[in-house]
Write a protein that holds these residues in place. Structure first.
Motif, PDB file in Angstrom:
ATOM      1  N   ASP A 676       0.843  -1.193   0.000  1.00  0.00           N
ATOM      2  CA  ASP A 676       0.000   0.000   0.000  1.00  0.00           C
ATOM      3  C   ASP A 676       0.886   1.253   0.000  1.00  0.00           C
ATOM      4  OD1 ASP A 676      -1.750   2.088   0.521  1.00  0.00           O
ATOM      5  OD2 ASP A 676      -2.942   0.943   1.964  1.00  0.00           O
ATOM      6  N   PRO A 677       0.745   2.138  -0.988  1.00  0.00           N
ATOM      7  CA  PRO A 677       1.608   3.337  -1.033  1.00  0.00           C
ATOM      8  C   PRO A 677       1.394   4.286   0.142  1.00  0.00           C
ATOM      9  CG  PRO A 677      -0.131   3.456  -2.693  1.00  0.00           C
ATOM     10  CD  PRO A 677      -0.162   2.065  -2.139  1.00  0.00           C
ATOM     11  N   ASP A 678       0.256   4.179   0.850  1.00  0.00           N
ATOM     12  CA  ASP A 678       0.018   5.037   2.015  1.00  0.00           C
ATOM     13  C   ASP A 678       0.694   4.507   3.272  1.00  0.00           C
ATOM     14  OD1 ASP A 678      -1.553   6.961   0.726  1.00  0.00           O
ATOM     15  OD2 ASP A 678      -3.324   5.690   0.858  1.00  0.00           O
ATOM     16  N   VAL A 679       1.258   3.310   3.199  1.00  0.00           N
ATOM     17  CA  VAL A 679       1.955   2.716   4.340  1.00  0.00           C
ATOM     18  C   VAL A 679       3.426   3.092   4.265  1.00  0.00           C
ATOM     19  CG1 VAL A 679       2.640   0.540   5.423  1.00  0.00           C
ATOM     20  CG2 VAL A 679       0.318   0.793   4.522  1.00  0.00           C
ATOM     21  N   ARG A 680       3.941   3.612   5.357  1.00  0.00           N
ATOM     22  CA  ARG A 680       5.349   4.015   5.396  1.00  0.00           C
ATOM     23  C   ARG A 680       6.206   2.870   5.934  1.00  0.00           C
ATOM     24  NH1 ARG A 680       5.761  10.150   7.671  1.00  0.00           N
ATOM     25  NH2 ARG A 680       7.977   9.710   7.234  1.00  0.00           N
ATOM     26  N   CYS A 681       7.391   2.749   5.389  1.00  0.00           N
ATOM     27  CA  CYS A 681       8.289   1.646   5.737  1.00  0.00           C
ATOM     28  C   CYS A 681       9.617   2.251   6.221  1.00  0.00           C
ATOM     29  CB  CYS A 681       8.508   0.774   4.506  1.00  0.00           C
ATOM     30  SG  CYS A 681       9.542  -0.669   4.783  1.00  0.00           S
ATOM     31  N   LEU A 682      10.080   1.798   7.367  1.00  0.00           N
ATOM     32  CA  LEU A 682      11.356   2.260   7.930  1.00  0.00           C
ATOM     33  C   LEU A 682      12.298   1.068   8.024  1.00  0.00           C
ATOM     34  CD1 LEU A 682      12.875   4.705   9.119  1.00  0.00           C
ATOM     35  CD2 LEU A 682      12.053   3.981  11.381  1.00  0.00           C
ATOM     36  N   ILE A 683      13.450   1.176   7.401  1.00  0.00           N
ATOM     37  CA  ILE A 683      14.405   0.070   7.397  1.00  0.00           C
ATOM     38  C   ILE A 683      15.687   0.483   8.098  1.00  0.00           C
ATOM     39  CG2 ILE A 683      13.478  -0.981   5.305  1.00  0.00           C
ATOM     40  CD1 ILE A 683      15.728   0.304   3.718  1.00  0.00           C
ATOM     41  N   ALA A 684      16.327  -0.502   8.739  1.00  0.00           N
ATOM     42  CA  ALA A 684      17.656  -0.314   9.331  1.00  0.00           C
ATOM     43  C   ALA A 684      18.671  -0.818   8.319  1.00  0.00           C
ATOM     44  CB  ALA A 684      17.764  -1.069  10.647  1.00  0.00           C
ATOM     45  N   ILE A 685      19.498   0.065   7.818  1.00  0.00           N
ATOM     46  CA  ILE A 685      20.376  -0.282   6.704  1.00  0.00           C
ATOM     47  C   ILE A 685      21.776   0.252   6.976  1.00  0.00           C
ATOM     48  CG2 ILE A 685      19.787   1.800   5.380  1.00  0.00           C
ATOM     49  CD1 ILE A 685      19.771  -0.029   2.873  1.00  0.00           C
ATOM     50  N   ASP A 686      22.803  -0.512   6.596  1.00  0.00           N
ATOM     51  CA  ASP A 686      24.179  -0.079   6.851  1.00  0.00           C
ATOM     52  C   ASP A 686      24.791   0.524   5.603  1.00  0.00           C
ATOM     53  OD1 ASP A 686      24.874  -2.192   5.203  1.00  0.00           O
ATOM     54  OD2 ASP A 686      25.485  -3.508   6.849  1.00  0.00           O
ATOM     55  N   ALA A 687      26.058   0.838   5.672  1.00  0.00           N
ATOM     56  CA  ALA A 687      26.740   1.512   4.565  1.00  0.00           C
ATOM     57  C   ALA A 687      26.839   0.626   3.337  1.00  0.00           C
ATOM     58  CB  ALA A 687      28.132   1.968   5.015  1.00  0.00           C
ATOM     59  N   ASP A 688      26.784  -0.678   3.520  1.00  0.00           N
ATOM     60  CA  ASP A 688      26.868  -1.601   2.383  1.00  0.00           C
ATOM     61  C   ASP A 688      25.494  -1.899   1.789  1.00  0.00           C
ATOM     62  OD1 ASP A 688      29.622  -1.833   2.725  1.00  0.00           O
ATOM     63  OD2 ASP A 688      29.373  -3.439   4.218  1.00  0.00           O
ATOM     64  N   ARG A 689      24.489  -1.169   2.235  1.00  0.00           N
ATOM     65  CA  ARG A 689      23.104  -1.340   1.788  1.00  0.00           C
ATOM     66  C   ARG A 689      22.552  -2.716   2.165  1.00  0.00           C
ATOM     67  NH1 ARG A 689      21.052   3.126   1.741  1.00  0.00           N
ATOM     68  NH2 ARG A 689      19.371   2.484   0.324  1.00  0.00           N
TER      69      ARG A 689
END
Length: 855
Positions: A676-689
């Motif tokens: 759903d485009p109205d749902v926001r997603c937060l990811i934990a990501i490092d420098a190497d993606r």
């Protein structure tokens, strides 16, 4: 000196738990305990003092001869002295299961008075009724004259009728329809002395209830729901259907409707004996008797004899759901049963007339017994005719045609198999017409075959097992097909319902969980003005909602009432799941039951500060993330690059695989809901993606504006950054606070409770449902903890020091709780396989065993 053998600890714990449970159950019911104890002591004492095994039946149990000889003490002793210890055990169980709740409801004084009056007057009235039977049916009357009575079920049923006068209207109606219907069926089909005493006790109990509690409130007498009338009609049809089955399984059925039992008591015949008789006198009555007896020789024929009753039991499920097809089928079945009874009476009258013309003196009671079965289908047909307006729900599109195709295919397959087997056995096709006719006769219940000449004898060309069971196979297929048709819910969704629901949600707002109502697994009901809606799914006849109604807050009460009417019209039981305290108050005002099912953890962003010792773990996660080069990055799952998407999918699959159980649904979203485009997603990501964790957030609207966000999906890589989820939640909270939002909800934890009282919601600590319900839910939560960790999830959320708001489940009828439990389970785990179910039970059992070992 040998040491004593100590009992095993688990046995001691189990015994202690059982004793405590029994003490809790019997609390507040001293009269019932005294009656049960007196019955046990009196029975054991009498049997110990006399060597005559028939002493109790001849001298202490109630009978017609006992009262005619002025043995008035049997009115008392028949209540407390059982004829044997098996009957004693069953009686004590009945008293504990039924007497205890009745005494609690009525109060000990009224309960004791009702027991005394019903037991004495019910027994006298029942015996008087039994004496009157002899005037019109000597056979039945003679059996009653030799019977004795020890049956606490009679006075328990009578007391239940008395207590029903003060019960809520739904339970009062069910008891006052169900108990008399069952008693009438027992009296007419089984016809024992205890059955007549039970019927009389129920009538006496009805009068006692009126005297004790006064007349029923006139408003209650006419109030009710269409769903309830359907249920009562289904109970009546069910009782009429089970009567023949009762007569079949009973060894001593004496009632006027016990036709099947009388037929099965006939002397058996063999095929050779029938051939010998019929070869010399094919038209003789003895030949016809032998042919008819062959049709009852075997278990398959016995089962086939009650096939119409089993079909009617299936129809009852459709009646309960308000299906028009079920009403039509039930009415046609009753008319067919009426016609068959008329034909049977006509045939017996013809035989009776022939014997009378020959000068044979006959007792007219036999013809009366033959005509008596007319009464049941006529009465049930009249009930169906007068309640036609309650059955308005059409079958789903194509369901009837699909069912007809399935039944037709089964008929063709079984017929072909039967004819082919017979032809191969005869080694010729010359008997195909006879085999086809015989196959049709195999589908007809045996009791109706007396009107047809047999095409073939049993065992001729066709194996005996097929001859017996081919008809049963057809009726089982018919019942299963019809039941499947009734189980298919009827929906009337429009293609744009989901869009309409989303527009209302954005415009008016809802609860913090209401965005879940936009998920594709929901169906939608809209109020007539189109300003509110309820998202629901139907599982096993339960309309299970996703949170409460969505729309203007002042319209919520009207929406709940209208949705309940909508469910009633469709034969469903509404269940509002994961609702707020405000919605629960609306349901309580309607007289519904409510159960506390979970907690929602909420963080108020206006005052949020991760300072102090209690937030040490949160600050540690920030510091470790900074040292590890991990950042929190907002994105939309539908827009992420393929590389990031593949990592998120892998993390989710790893989590599911580790559980060895299917991913839960319903109020727990997955990757599909993140699209759903109205749902926001937060990811934990490092420098190497490399993605170490992911969370998704659902918007919470109020008056067209987003005011908060609700946590839904959260996963972390098992080999990655440890506190990834804590880091993401805290980062999201800080980010949302900086954007000016009011709060974040960490969503709910099903089957888990916070260490606080329900009064925090401004509600009474004692909800309207019984305490055992919540205790059962707590037990389920503890049992599932090793697999899904609901309580661990709640404990994890407590790190953020949230405030808690209770989530409730509200429903109108406590009798629907088993169905509701099934619906909730299937909604959360719709794709659970048999092996996964076995794994779940094994995991739960292993966890409990480990816990016991630690103790």
């Amino acid at each position: 000196m040998s040491a004593g053998i100590e009992p095993r600890p688990e046995i001691v714990r189990a015994s202690t738990a059982l004793a405590c449970a029994a003490k809790r159950w019997t609390a507040g019911a001293p009269i019932t305990i005294v009656i049960a104890a007196t019955t046990a002591v009196a029975t054991v004492t009498v049997h110990a003092l006399t060597a005559d095994p028939d002493f109790v039946e001849h001298h202490l149990n109630l009978s017609i001869s006992a009262l005619s000889q002025m043995h008035w003490w049997t009115l008392l002793t028949s209540v407390v002295v059982a004829p044997n210890f098996l009957v004693l055990s069953l009686s004590v169980v009945l008293l504990l299961l039924c007497g205890v709740p009745l005494e609690r409801h009525m109060g000990s004084a009224k309960f004791l008075a009702a027991v005394g009056i019903v037991a004495v007057l019910g027994a006298i009235a029942g015996l008087s009724l039994a004496v009157s039977v002899d005037s019109f049916d000597e056979d039945w009357g003679s059996r009653l004259g030799t019977s004795v009575v020890f049956d606490p079920a009679a006075w328990v049923a009578g007391v239940a009728m008395a207590a029903s006068a003060s019960m809520p209207v739904l339970w009062r109606r069910r008891i006052r329809v169900g108990l008399p219907a069952a008693a009438i069926v027992l009296a007419l089909f089984h016809g024992g002395l205890s059955d007549l005493v039970g019927l009389a006790s129920i009538i006496v109990g009805l009068a006692v209830g009126r005297v004790m509690y006064g007349p029923v409130d006139p408003e209650d007498a006419v109030a009710g729901t269409r769903r309830e009338s359907r249920l009562l009609v289904a109970l009546i049809v069910l009782a009429s259907a089970l009567g023949p089955v009762l007569a079949l399984v009973s060894n001593d059925a004496a009632g006027p409707f016990g036709v099947l039992e009388a037929l099965l008591r006939a002397d058996p015949w063999t095929a050779e004996e029938v051939r010998a008789v019929c070869s010399s006198a094919a038209q003789s009555s003895e030949c016809r008797q032998g042919l008819f007896a062959l049709r009852f020789d075997g278990l398959g024929f016995t089962v086939l004899a009650v096939a119409p009753s089993l079909f009617l039991v299936t129809i009852c499920d459709g009646l309960r759901r308000g299906r028009r097809a079920a009403w039509t089928s039930a009415l046609i079945a009753q008319l067919c049963l009426t016609a068959s009874a008329v034909l049977n009476v006509a045939q017996l009258h013809e035989s009776w007339s022939e014997l009378s013309d020959a000068g044979v003196q006959l007792d007219g009671s036999y013809l009366i017994r033959a005509a008596a079965p007319l009464l049941t289908p006529v009465a049930v047909a009249l009930v169906l005719a007068f309640t036609r307006s309650s059955f308005t729900i059409a079958s789903p599109n194509g369901a009837a045609r699909s069912a007809m195709r399935s039944v037709g295919l089964a008929l063709l397959t079984l017929g072909t198999l039967y004819v082919a087997t017979g032809s191969m056995s005869a080694r010729t096709i010359a008997y195909v017409p006879e085999l086809a006719v015989d196959f049709v006769q195999r589908l007809i219940p045996s009791v109706y075959l007396q009107w047809f000449e047999p095409a073939l004898l049993a065992g001729e060309f066709v194996p005996s097992w097929m001859y017996q069971w081919i008809g049963v196979a057809f009726w089982v297929t018919l019942c299963a097909t019809v039941l499947a048709m009734f189980l298919r819910p009827t929906y009337d969704d429009e293609p744009d319902d989901a869009r309409r629901a989303r527009d209302i949600l954005v415009r008016s707002g809802g609860s913090n969980l209401s965005w879940m109502s936009t998920w594709s697994s929901n169906n939608y009901w809209f109020t007539p003005d189109g300003n509110s809606f309820v998202a629901y799914r139907v599982v096993g006849g339960i309309a299970l909602t996703t949170a409460g109604p969505v729309g203007p807050r002042q319209d919520h009460a009207a929406a709940v009432r209208a949705f309940a009417d909508f469910c009633s019209d469709n034969g469903w039981t509404p269940c509002l799941y994961s609702i707020s305290a405000d919605t629960r108050r609306v349901a309580d005002a309607l007289g519904w039951n409510s159960v506390h099912v979970g907690e929602e953890a909420i963080l108020d962003l206006t005052s949020l500060k991760f300072t102090g010792k209690k937030f040490q773990d949160i600050r540690t996660s920030f510091n470790r993330a900074t040292k590890s080069g991990i950042a929190a990055e907002w994105t939309a799952y539908s827009d992420v690059s393929p590389v990031i998407r593949d990592q998120i999918v892998a993390i989710s699959r790893e989590w599911v695989a580790d559980k060895a159980m299917p991913e839960m649904g319903f109020t727990l979203g997955g990757l599909t809901e993140m699209e759903d485009p109205d749902v926001r997603c937060l990811i934990a990501i490092d420098a190497d993606r490399t993605v170490h964790g992911v969370t998704s957030w659902l918007p919470v609207y109020r008056d067209g504006e987003v005011v908060g966000w609700t946590l839904d999906f959260m996963r972390r890589r098992s080999t990655g950054f440890g506190p990834a989820v804590e880091f993401l939640i805290a980062s999201a909270a800080v980010s949302f606070a900086s954007e000016g939002f009011e709060f974040v909800s960490l969503s709910g934890a099903p089957l888990a409770k916070s260490p606080r009282t329900i009064e925090a919601d401004g509600l009474s600590a004692t909800v309207s449902s019984p305490d055992p319900v919540e205790k059962l839910l707590d037990a389920v939560g503890r049992a599932l903890e090793p697999v899904y960790g609901f309580r661990s999830l709640l404990a994890f959320k407590s790190k953020f020091q949230p405030r808690y708001e209770s989530m409730y489940m509200s429903f109108p009828d406590s009798a629907a709780l088993p169905g509701i439990a099934n619906a909730v389970g299937r909604a959360y785990l719709p794709r659970m396989t048999l092996s996964q179910s076995a794994h779940l039970m094994w995991t739960v059992a292993r966890s409990r065993a480990t816990k016991r070992d630690r103790q």
